[in-house]
Design an enzyme around this catalytic site. Sequence first.
Site, PDB file in Angstrom:
ATOM      1  N   GLU A 442      -8.347   9.010  -5.110  1.00  0.00           N
ATOM      2  CA  GLU A 442      -7.047   8.548  -5.606  1.00  0.00           C
ATOM      3  C   GLU A 442      -7.324   7.410  -6.563  1.00  0.00           C
ATOM      4  O   GLU A 442      -8.083   6.489  -6.248  1.00  0.00           O
ATOM      5  CB  GLU A 442      -6.142   8.057  -4.467  1.00  0.00           C
ATOM      6  N   ASN A 497      -0.929   8.569  -8.974  1.00  0.00           N
ATOM      7  CA  ASN A 497       0.409   8.139  -8.532  1.00  0.00           C
ATOM      8  C   ASN A 497       1.422   8.174  -9.673  1.00  0.00           C
ATOM      9  O   ASN A 497       1.167   7.644 -10.755  1.00  0.00           O
ATOM     10  CB  ASN A 497       0.354   6.708  -7.996  1.00  0.00           C
ATOM     11  N   GLU A 529       0.836  12.217  -6.820  1.00  0.00           N
ATOM     12  CA  GLU A 529       1.452  11.612  -5.636  1.00  0.00           C
ATOM     13  C   GLU A 529       2.819  11.051  -6.027  1.00  0.00           C
ATOM     14  O   GLU A 529       2.934  10.259  -6.962  1.00  0.00           O
ATOM     15  CB  GLU A 529       0.567  10.490  -5.080  1.00  0.00           C
ATOM     16  N   GLU A 616      -3.475   7.778   5.442  1.00  0.00           N
ATOM     17  CA  GLU A 616      -4.061   6.735   4.590  1.00  0.00           C
ATOM     18  C   GLU A 616      -4.146   5.421   5.351  1.00  0.00           C
ATOM     19  O   GLU A 616      -3.511   5.248   6.387  1.00  0.00           O
ATOM     20  CB  GLU A 616      -3.277   6.584   3.295  1.00  0.00           C
TER      21      GLU A 616
END
Length: 669
Positions: A442, A497, A529, A616
């Site tokens: 990520e 994101n 995301e 997470e």
Amino acid sequence: MPVANLNSHIAAAVRLFRVPADNPDLMRAQFGAFSKQMPLLYFILMSNTIAVAYTYVNLAPDWLTIIVPTVLTMLAALRTFWWLRQRHLVRSDADILRNLRSTNWMTLPIGAGFTAWSFALYPYGDPFAKSQVAFYMAVTVIGCIFSLMHLRSAALIVTLIVDVPYVLFFWATGEPTLRAIAINNLLVSGAMVTVLFIYYRDFADLVASRKSLLAQQAATQALSDENFRLANLDSLTELPNRRRFFAELSSAFADAERRHVRVAVGIIDLDGFKPINDNYGHSVGDRVLIEAGQRIREVCEGFGPQRVEFARLGGDEFGLVVCGDPEDMDLMRLGERIGDQVKLPYQLDNAHTGLSCSIGFALFPDSATTPETLYECADYSLYHAKRHLRGRTVIFSGELEAEIRSRGVIETLLRTADFDTEMDLVFQPIVEAVSEHTAGFEVLARWRSSRLGLVSPADFIPAAERIGLIRPLTQSLLGRALATARTWPDDIRLSFNLSAHDVCAAGGILPLISIIEKSGVPPRRIDFEITETAVTFDFARAQESIATLKAMGCGISLDDFGTGYSSLSHVHRLPLDKIKVDRSFVADINDNPVSHKIIKSLAGLCDDMEIACVAEGVETRAQLDSLRRLGCNFIQGYYFAKPMPASAIGDYLAKERQRLDGAGAKVVA
Ligand code: C2E
Ligand code: CA
Ligand code: CA
């Protein structure tokens, strides 16, 4: 004249001598005017009587010149005092009627008494004294008619009881002068009675028109009261509305300022209301709002010693004004009670609402010097509560003030920041729970500001959203993240994101598509995301953007699941590939049975929907073990690795391969 007609005339004539009971307003007015004039009447009567008695002292016997006038004068004096007292008393209608009636009939003996006394005195006088009696009677009766103007019946009785014997008596004397005086008196009295009738009618009309005027005024007042009420009332909840709230606030503020005491503003926002509206429809939503409003109102009404004004500000937001020098402690107590009430279940077609509320308070004079800034501070406290202390009460403090200031500074500096050079990218591995293979990274943004140093994305991403710079920022970050991902092995994915503005703005997704196409990274290697909050912002738009990305082949992850107004309907209506359980649940998975349960049911849900579950914020081995047991598919967190610069990724992957190969070799051996 027929008998019936005659009878009705007689009845009408008799009525003239009675006090009518059918007009209470007229009665009141008569009594009021009357009580002012009666003392005057008795004054005329007494002074005239004393003058006549004095003239006759040496002419008539004592009982006529001293005893009778003294008794009559004393009676008159008593009545004078009685009337003087009436001016200050509040009386009922029945009481007034009784008094008017007794006054009416009392004129009969009083008039007769004075007349008889005058006639008894007359024979003792010389011609001068005799004419004085005639003069005394004439003047006194005119004075009486005049003073009794407001009570027509009494005036008529006096006229009749004095004037008829008067004319007959003096006519009978045969004296031309006295006969002339008698005729004279008759004419003047006749004129006075005519005036009396006219005046009495006007007086009655005046009272009636005053009454209708008052009724009209009352009706106008009632109408304007009703308009005022409606203009200040919220039509759904029937609570005071926003307009009323701000009026209340400014008057409470002025009062607190004058008296040097504290006053607080509170703003309440319901947590979890939007999904109720979305999922169960507006009529259910309305009922929840009404019920919640009612409960909060009851808390406010029962709260003490401070007075709390409560209003609906709009939507699912309510306002409080706490007067009476509240302390922080009082506000926390009030917030807690409101929270407890709002949380109780709602009777709504068996639907589970799970409502709570966040409250922000600000106090004068601690936090602000005007009602407007006080409200803004309360609003910021609420914002803080919503973001960090959901479902709780936050009072504006020096800390929050510093936060606002730094927010302003961040916004200012962000406007002039060069994203390509000041923004760094770091990457955090997402690891398969069972095999412990890194499945992807990520990418997380870092801002190295020359003025502020390292700024957290939790601060600068919302700032970029507020000042409308998030889209260029996202584009800059995505381009560079893809350039990095292109250098990775083919099976390593990139998670990126997106903010609410990226997915909900019209055409917001198009520049991102062209960036992906130009990057050379196949879309199937990219996951976007998206937070639940971004999705609830504008569901239809978000759905459209997501569908476009999905159609390209990108994966979609629902981020921070469990923190927003999550409703499962979103999960079902979006083409998701992964759900990321928020790290707040992971943090206490082994200490809090609720968190444990939530993750368990989420993992089950993902399993049913055949999508992956990502946990997470995993920091410990114990957390990892629990998550594995519950069936989470992917793990992200400091336990495996902190976010790292792009340059560290090669090393990290090589070490991982070594570690896993070693483990594999051990198993084979
Ligand atoms: P997020 O998407 O939930 O990102 C995960 C955050 O958790 C990151 O914080 C990461 O550093 C942190 N984290 C990862 N593992 C652990 C752990 O084991 N323990 C703890 N305590 N924290 C861990 P970070 O980088 O500060 O990012 C904060 C938030 O900022 C992100 O939350 C994301 O919502 C937003 N953000 C970051 N980069 C971007 C971006 O490029 N674009 C957008 N739109 N938002 C971003
Ligand atoms: Ca994320
Ligand atoms: Ca997250």
